[in-house]
Write an enzyme that holds these catalytic residues in place. Structure first.
Site, PDB file in Angstrom:
ATOM      1  CB  CYS A 185     -47.077 -15.375   9.172  1.00 46.13           C
ATOM      2  SG  CYS A 185     -46.837 -14.423   7.669  1.00 46.13           S
ATOM      3  CE1 TYR A 191      -8.152 -20.271 -22.930  1.00 46.41           C
ATOM      4  CE2 TYR A 191      -7.270 -20.459 -25.143  1.00 46.41           C
ATOM      5  CZ  TYR A 191      -8.290 -20.089 -24.286  1.00 46.41           C
ATOM      6  OH  TYR A 191      -9.430 -19.527 -24.782  1.00 46.41           O
ATOM      7  CG  ASP A 202      -2.064  -0.926   1.086  1.00 46.07           C
ATOM      8  OD1 ASP A 202      -2.189  -1.520   0.001  1.00 46.07           O
ATOM      9  OD2 ASP A 202      -2.831  -1.080   2.052  1.00 46.07           O
ATOM     10  CE  LYS A 218     -13.956 -26.264 -24.763  1.00 47.28           C
ATOM     11  NZ  LYS A 218     -14.969 -25.346 -24.297  1.00 47.28           N
ATOM     12  CD  GLU A 255      -3.331 -26.087 -23.255  1.00 44.72           C
ATOM     13  OE1 GLU A 255      -4.242 -25.222 -23.211  1.00 44.72           O
ATOM     14  OE2 GLU A 255      -2.395 -26.038 -24.057  1.00 44.72           O
ATOM     15  CG  ASP A 287     -17.607 -23.345 -18.509  1.00 44.19           C
ATOM     16  OD1 ASP A 287     -17.673 -22.690 -19.570  1.00 44.19           O
ATOM     17  OD2 ASP A 287     -18.595 -23.896 -17.994  1.00 44.19           O
ATOM     18  CB  CYS A 346     -43.867 -13.217   3.711  1.00 45.50           C
ATOM     19  SG  CYS A 346     -44.837 -12.922   5.200  1.00 45.50           S
ATOM     20  CE  LYS A 369     -17.508 -28.316 -25.047  1.00 44.55           C
ATOM     21  NZ  LYS A 369     -18.579 -27.416 -25.268  1.00 44.55           N
ATOM     22  CB  CYS A 427     -46.406 -16.324   4.416  1.00 43.29           C
ATOM     23  SG  CYS A 427     -45.041 -16.771   5.498  1.00 43.29           S
ATOM     24  CB  CYS A 461     -43.394 -13.474   8.955  1.00 43.12           C
ATOM     25  SG  CYS A 461     -43.071 -14.910   7.944  1.00 43.12           S
TER      26      CYS A 461
HETATM   27  P1  AMP Z   1     -16.210 -23.907 -27.663  1.00 42.22           P
HETATM   28  O1  AMP Z   1     -16.650 -22.603 -27.051  1.00 42.22           O
HETATM   29  O2  AMP Z   1     -16.878 -25.092 -27.059  1.00 42.22           O
HETATM   30  O3  AMP Z   1     -16.190 -23.880 -29.142  1.00 42.22           O
HETATM   31  O4  AMP Z   1     -14.690 -24.088 -27.204  1.00 42.22           O
HETATM   32  C1  AMP Z   1     -13.710 -23.171 -27.561  1.00 42.22           C
HETATM   33  C2  AMP Z   1     -13.395 -22.306 -26.396  1.00 42.22           C
HETATM   34  O5  AMP Z   1     -12.837 -23.052 -25.333  1.00 42.22           O
HETATM   35  C3  AMP Z   1     -12.342 -21.294 -26.677  1.00 42.22           C
HETATM   36  O6  AMP Z   1     -12.865 -20.164 -27.323  1.00 42.22           O
HETATM   37  C4  AMP Z   1     -11.851 -20.944 -25.322  1.00 42.22           C
HETATM   38  O7  AMP Z   1     -12.622 -19.883 -24.807  1.00 42.22           O
HETATM   39  C5  AMP Z   1     -12.177 -22.149 -24.472  1.00 42.22           C
HETATM   40  N1  AMP Z   1     -11.027 -22.759 -23.824  1.00 42.22           N
HETATM   41  C6  AMP Z   1     -10.944 -23.006 -22.503  1.00 42.22           C
HETATM   42  N2  AMP Z   1      -9.791 -23.567 -22.162  1.00 42.22           N
HETATM   43  C7  AMP Z   1      -9.051 -23.691 -23.302  1.00 42.22           C
HETATM   44  C8  AMP Z   1      -7.754 -24.185 -23.588  1.00 42.22           C
HETATM   45  N3  AMP Z   1      -6.976 -24.719 -22.621  1.00 42.22           N
HETATM   46  N4  AMP Z   1      -7.333 -24.142 -24.869  1.00 42.22           N
HETATM   47  C9  AMP Z   1      -8.119 -23.625 -25.835  1.00 42.22           C
HETATM   48  N5  AMP Z   1      -9.367 -23.136 -25.625  1.00 42.22           N
HETATM   49  C10 AMP Z   1      -9.843 -23.164 -24.369  1.00 42.22           C
HETATM   50 ZN    ZN Z   2     -44.834 -14.822   6.569  1.00 37.82          ZN
END
Ligand code: AMP
Ligand code: ZN
Length: 662
Positions: free
Chosen positions: A404, A222, A35, A113, A111, A115, A419, A307, A401, A425
């Site tokens: 009550c 990645y 900081d 995937k 790797e 989400d 409610c 997947k 409710c 309540c």
């Molecule tokens: P999809 O959306 O099912 O067509 O999958 C492609 C997407 O997977 C890419 O656009 C990335 O956003 C995502 N993704 C996540 N992890 C990885 C990874 N390790 N390598 C490549 N793509 C990845």
């Molecule tokens: Zn209530």
């Protein structure tokens, strides 16, 4: 030293420590020291505005507002990935690759995937210059200002990076951060976010980057888009050395069996990750082979996604029950025949609200498909209509409710019913008292949520003010209540009288008034009486107070029962004014402080300023000359130990506030 040099040095230092903290998870200086560096830089930059740099670490806090996002064409299209769902699909992929690549040294980099939301970052001369979303793959949105706030993304690279290159990754929110966000929302009477991925992508599209800065976004990279290297694994290792956050979960596999092993392993282990994945990506490791394989119009021929199946199970809907929260919000919950899902037995699923029930057209005893995403509680995603018994009863959302019997209400702009009977309540009453005693509110040790319910059932309390008139005999008459526990309860209640006004305000449980809003209101108005006297129009002028909050505050104080409770709490001595901090005194003359850790009521900087205003001095490290260690949460253990060894007096935030009261 000349100011430009000083500024550049400070920026480099801070970039380095941000990386150590967020990416390496191995900080070498304390938060406090960090900081100080940042503060020094801010001061310098203010003094010498001609050295402004959009990539300075001071710009991480955001502040720029984008009315719309500029659409930008990708230099290299962002393809999607071909999907596979079985070993057979993968074997077919492998055979297609083998047809073109006969060489024996072919290997795959596997790797996870991740989400989240994919992002394309551009760096020039080691400086972050642009971030663009995937969009339709050809064109995406420029979200540079928002992405700049993400601490795991370096603004400046180190080592031997290419002069100009792009890199791709996935922006996401960790599961524990996500849970924390939703807990806070629930506390403020807001609907929870649905899942981490949507919340991450929604955050990237916020117009105000200062709000994005507060979201716990992270990023794994990645894919380096560069011609210089030989393999994907080299690329990841290089990128890591340049300062990027690379998940260390990847693995080089020499044959397709090793790929299967990797997949099987992560299919099991994925429950233990703190982020969501929806599969594994298998990439040909050698870049020259990738070039031979090339792309289709949609995806690379050198990579494939495997997947995972979403974890699903089928079971029977036994009944629907309705829970009432402290703000009166109604949450329908499905009670299910117990079933195994992703390693745990599931008995209940959340149904969110009436719309959700109607959308599913749920009937009693329906066979339902439940699914577990990032959320803790699974949800019903589908119904096997063909298996429905013809005369089974349709689930109709309740009108009254269950606790009550009040007629439920609903605001048009909100998805849930509530409610309206706030004061009699039962679950709302106990919910409010439970909120009042919770750690971030009055933090009353010694009383748990079950104890509150027990006290309420035995007519000992009917609101939080009643807690302070409890008698020893009453408590001892409760089930399983020992002398020692009763003592703890009284001790806890007594200690709560020191809790500062802003937290008392939060504890009152005014709808939509969470910790931040309470702090803003307390800072603005200084006392409860002053706050009570304010009109709607005055309230909406305060920082971060919108129409909904202002209305809720006015409604709360218009209720005589609330006013009565506040009077009672005032009489027992709770803090209803912010006069706890004395400014400009000499009480800390000749005293030195080390402030360390995270605090509930004040920021570290506020505390340090208060120390100085009252004649004290701040030091950055502990020595035998230190008078006090002001210790918060998450303080480094070595600091604590040093203070103990030297016999330095260790004080809490509340002790500190008490010292200031004269
Ligand atoms: P999809 O959306 O099912 O067509 O999958 C492609 C997407 O997977 C890419 O656009 C990335 O956003 C995502 N993704 C996540 N992890 C990885 C990874 N390790 N390598 C490549 N793509 C990845
Ligand atoms: Zn209530």
């Amino acid at each position: 030293m000349n100011p430009e040099k000083e500024i550049i040095n400070l920026r480099n230092e801070i970039h380095k420590h941000t990386h150590l903290y967020y990416v390496e998870d191995a900080p070498v200086i304390s938060d406090y020291e960090f900081d100080i560096l940042l503060k020094k830089l801010v001061d310098f930059e203010n003094k010498f505005p001609n050295f402004f740099d959009t990539n300075s670490p001071t710009q991480r806090v955001g502040g720029k507002v984008s009315k719309s996002f500029q659409s930008i064409e990708h230099d290299f299209p962002m393809y999607s990935l071909d999907n596979s769902y079985s070993k057979e699909d993968l074997e077919n992929f492998h055979n297609r690759v083998l047809k073109k690549i006969l060489n024996k040294d072919l290997n795959y980099l596997c790797e996870l995937k991740f989400d989240g939301v994919s992002i394309n970052l551009t760096y020039e001369n080691g400086i972050f210059v642009r971030a663009v979303t995937r969009g339709d793959g050809i064109k995406g949105d420029d979200v540079t200002e928002n992405v700049k706030t993400i601490k795991t993304i370096p603004l400046k690279l180190k080592g031997n990076f290419p002069l100009k290159f792009q890199i791709r990754g996935e922006i996401f929110i960790g599961l524990n951060d996500f849970e924390k966000m939703n807990k806070e929302r629930a506390q403020n009477g807001l609907e929870p976010y649905m899942n981490p991925r949507n919340t991450a992508s929604g955050s990237l599209k916020l117009q105000d980057s200062a709000i994005v800065a507060k979201r716990p976004l992270q990023c794994f990279l990645y894919q380096v888009i560069s011609d210089n290297s030989k393999t994907q694994i080299d690329n990841l290792n290089f990128a890591k050395n340049w300062g990027f956050n690379i998940s260390n979960t990847y693995k080089l596999c020499d044959n397709i069996n090793e790929v299967f092993q990797f997949i099987n392993n992560w299919d099991k282990e994925r429950n233990n990750l703190n982020f969501e994945i929806d599969g594994v990506v298998v990439k040909v490791n050698q870049i020259n082979y990738q070039k031979i394989l090339g792309f289709t119009s949609k995806y690379p021929r050198w990579a494939i996604a495997y997947k995972f199946k979403t974890m699903q199970a089928q079971t029977t809907l036994k009944s629907v029950s309705y829970q009432i929260g402290r703000t009166g919000a109604v949450t329908p919950v499905a009670n299910l025949d117990p079933v195994l899902l992703g390693g745990t037995i599931v008995k209940r699923a959340s149904l969110h609200n009436q719309d959700q029930i109607n959308k599913l057209n749920l009937h009693l005893n329906d066979r339902v498909i439940i699914e577990k995403g990032g959320e803790i509680i699974p949800k019903i995603v589908d119904v096997e209509v063909s298996k429905r018994n013809l005369n089974s009863e349709k689930i109709i959302f309740i009108n009254n409710c269950p606790n009550c019997l009040s007629y439920l209400q609903k605001n048009e702009s909100e998805a849930h019913h509530y409610c309206p009977n706030a004061f009699s309540c039962p679950p709302q009453i106990t919910g409010r008292i439970q909120h009042f005693i919770s750690r971030k509110a009055m933090d009353i040790n010694g009383i748990g949520n079950e104890t509150i319910e027990l006290m309420f059932k035995n007519n000992l309390i009917s609101n939080y003010a009643d807690l302070y008139s409890l008698k020893k005999e009453d408590l001892l008459s409760l089930e399983r209540m020992a002398e020692k526990s009763v003592e703890n309860i009284f001790q806890g209640l007594n200690n709560s009288k020191k809790i500062p006004f802003q937290r008392v305000l939060f504890a009152l449980g005014i709808r939509y008034v969470g910790q931040t809003v309470s702090k803003n209101l307390a800072n603005e108005y200084k006392s409860i009486d002053n706050l009570i006297s304010k009109t709607y129009d005055e309230l909406i002028m305060v920082d971060e107070i919108g129409e909904r909050i202002a209305k809720s505050v006015v409604d709360f104080f218009n209720d005589s029962e609330n006013i009565l409770n506040i009077e009672k709490l005032k009489n027992v001595g709770l803090q209803f004014e912010t006069n706890t901090v004395v400014l400009d005194s000499k009480i800390f003359d000749n005293k030195t402080f080390v402030v360390s850790g995270v605090f509930d009521n004040y920021s570290r900087n506020e505390l340090k300023k208060t120390i100085e205003l009252n004649g004290g001095k701040n030091l950055s490290s502990i020595s035998s000359k230190t008078s006090y260690l002001l210790a918060g949460d998450k303080m480094g253990p070595s600091k604590l130990k040093k203070a103990q060894d030297l016999g330095i007096q260790i004080i809490s935030e509340l002790d500190f506030i008490t010292m200031l009261k004269v």
